[in-house]
Design an enzyme around this catalytic site. Structure first.
Site, PDB file in Angstrom:
ATOM      1  N   THR A 112      56.949 -16.711  32.783  1.00 17.29           N
ATOM      2  CA  THR A 112      57.950 -16.152  33.690  1.00 17.29           C
ATOM      3  C   THR A 112      57.971 -16.887  35.027  1.00 17.29           C
ATOM      4  O   THR A 112      56.924 -17.196  35.599  1.00 17.29           O
ATOM      5  CB  THR A 112      57.659 -14.661  33.929  1.00 17.29           C
ATOM      6  OG1 THR A 112      57.624 -13.984  32.674  1.00 17.29           O
ATOM      7  CG2 THR A 112      58.743 -14.038  34.792  1.00 17.29           C
ATOM      8  N   PRO A 150      60.070 -17.072  39.021  1.00 18.41           N
ATOM      9  CA  PRO A 150      60.941 -16.328  39.936  1.00 18.41           C
ATOM     10  C   PRO A 150      62.411 -16.599  39.599  1.00 18.41           C
ATOM     11  O   PRO A 150      62.841 -17.748  39.537  1.00 18.41           O
ATOM     12  CB  PRO A 150      60.573 -16.905  41.311  1.00 18.41           C
ATOM     13  CG  PRO A 150      59.186 -17.426  41.151  1.00 18.41           C
ATOM     14  CD  PRO A 150      59.111 -17.940  39.740  1.00 18.41           C
ATOM     15  N   GLU A 174      52.529  -9.936  19.766  1.00 22.74           N
ATOM     16  CA  GLU A 174      52.423  -9.442  21.140  1.00 22.74           C
ATOM     17  C   GLU A 174      53.065  -8.076  21.274  1.00 22.74           C
ATOM     18  O   GLU A 174      52.514  -7.153  21.883  1.00 22.74           O
ATOM     19  CB  GLU A 174      53.075 -10.427  22.108  1.00 22.74           C
ATOM     20  CG  GLU A 174      53.068  -9.958  23.557  1.00 22.74           C
ATOM     21  CD  GLU A 174      53.743 -10.932  24.509  1.00 22.74           C
ATOM     22  OE1 GLU A 174      53.909 -10.577  25.695  1.00 22.74           O
ATOM     23  OE2 GLU A 174      54.116 -12.035  24.068  1.00 22.74           O
ATOM     24  N   GLN A 214      53.215  16.577  34.051  1.00 24.71           N
ATOM     25  CA  GLN A 214      53.847  17.792  34.551  1.00 24.71           C
ATOM     26  C   GLN A 214      52.979  19.016  34.283  1.00 24.71           C
ATOM     27  O   GLN A 214      52.874  19.917  35.131  1.00 24.71           O
ATOM     28  CB  GLN A 214      55.220  17.969  33.895  1.00 24.71           C
ATOM     29  CG  GLN A 214      56.049  19.124  34.440  1.00 24.71           C
ATOM     30  CD  GLN A 214      56.600  18.847  35.820  1.00 24.71           C
ATOM     31  OE1 GLN A 214      56.641  17.700  36.257  1.00 24.71           O
ATOM     32  NE2 GLN A 214      57.018  19.893  36.513  1.00 24.71           N
TER      33      GLN A 214
END
Length: 386
Positions: free
Chosen positions: A128, A130, A249, A343
């Site tokens: 990855t 930017p 993956e 919750q």
């Protein structure tokens, strides 16, 4: 529902992993989270345990071909221990190592695999960038062949890189030639880059809302010299290689998500039994019973899906579309289940003193990395012929 995935041999392995977690991880995990990094020594200990080199052939110091069931057990046990982790362990074993096993030539295997099997070498991956996100065809990091043809000169930057601070080798996707108008995916090559190379820089460590014991950094490459002997596979074929390993993956991410959701249910069931409201145990309210029943049913369905995925992976039949379905369903289900469980903890669930808060923060990213839920939906739609 009774699971039929594991044998007694697998359960014996589970007991070994559980004892290791109790002794080596759980007592120290809070310190690792505060430090935003796991000690490098953990991987040496995992190497001693024999779990760093799954599928590495025996001649290189590994156990040989190994079912993914063993890695699934590790995921289940780390989640069961109140959401601890082995840092970026799965990045090394489930994501990067398969690239080396499938693509490395004989000389590269002799050079790299023995130390990976012992935990002396740990792996990370840099895809990855930017501005590119999931669009790997948009990679701008370049690797230019030197005039004498002995090495590539690597320049560029990557972001969201997990485990770089604890890794000796980084698998980098770089552009060795320009893309063509007909094929944006052309020209990408995989390079295995030592992290101590001159010009290899770790930028700032990113502050995340979860996974605090797992370092995540930006990387910068400034005229990094990478020997041609460190090219993995064929030059220019990197994009096809990256897609080849995505099913495993995504299966791994699904397995981890289900394990986290199952741990959340267990923690919540214990909490509502002990917690009283208006003098009555929270567990006795019909709403509590209904919510936990819904959660348990959803996790049971997700568990059946991952168990089937593991069987398909063992048989070499796990498709990209099936892996996308597993990751999509299991991570979305985990998000719903853990939110409901938090919750039921009330205000306590929002405090980091309670493990449910860690599970809530850690699991959120599972719907993003390894392919966002939206990307997975497009893969499934294509498989449907839409």
């Amino acid at each position: 529902m009774k699971r039929t995935l594991y044998t007694e041999e697998h359960e014996a392995f589970r007991r070994t992993v559980r004892a290791f977690i109790a002794e080596e991880v759980t007592p120290r995990f809070h310190e690792w989270e505060e430090a935003r990094r796991t000690p490098r020594e953990l991987f040496h200990k995992l190497g001693d345990l024999g779990v760093m080199g799954f599928d590495i052939p025996e001649e290189y110091g590994g156990p040989g071909e190994t079912s993914f069931k063993y890695q699934a057990i590790i995921a289940e046990e780390t989640a069961a221990a109140a959401g601890v982790s082995f840092a970026h362990y799965t990045v090394t074993t489930s994501i990067v190592l398969p690239y080396l096993l499938h693509l490395a030539d004989e000389e590269q295997k002799r050079r790299w695999l023995p130390d990976i099997a012992t935990g002396r070498t740990v792996l990370c991956i840099a895809m990855t960038e930017p501005g590119t996100g999931s669009d790997l065809a948009g990679i701008r990091t370049t690797a230019k062949l030197s005039e004498d043809g002995t090495h590539y000169v690597l320049n560029g930057s990557k972001t969201f890189i997990t485990g770089a601070l604890n890794s000796e080798l980084c698998l980098v996707a770089a552009r060795t030639s320009a893309a063509t108008p007909e094929n944006r995916r052309a020209g990408l090559t995989l390079l295995v880059v030592p992290t101590d190379s001159a010009g290899f820089g770790c930028g700032k460590q990113l502050e995340k809302i979860g996974l605090h014991a797992r370092d995540t950094s930006e990387l910068h490459f400034t005229d990094v010299r990478v020997p041609v002997e460190n090219v993995l596979g064929e030059v220019g074929e990197g994009f096809s290689y990256l897609g080849r390993n995505l099913p495993r993956e995504r299966l791994s991410i699904g397995v981890n998500a289900v394990a986290a959701a199952a741990a959340a249910i267990r923690l919540t069931a214990d909490h509502v039994r002990d917690r009283t409201v208006f003098g009555t145990p929270v567990a006795s309210f019909q709403n509590t019973e209904f919510v936990l029943s819904e959660c348990e049913t959803e996790v049971t369905a997700a568990q059946a899906m991952t168990d089937r995925g593991i069987e398909l992976d063992d048989a070499g039949q796990l498709t990209a579309a099936d892996a996308a379905r597993i990751k999509l369903f299991c991570t979305e289900a985990a998000g719903r289940v853990i939110d409901k469980c938090l919750q039921l903890h009330g205000g306590y669930g929002y405090t980091l003193e309670y493990p449910i808060a860690r599970l809530y923060a850690d699991t959120r990213v599972s719907r993003i990395y390894g392919g966002t839920s939206e990307v997975l939906k497009t893969i499934i739609a294509k498989d449907m012929g839409l």
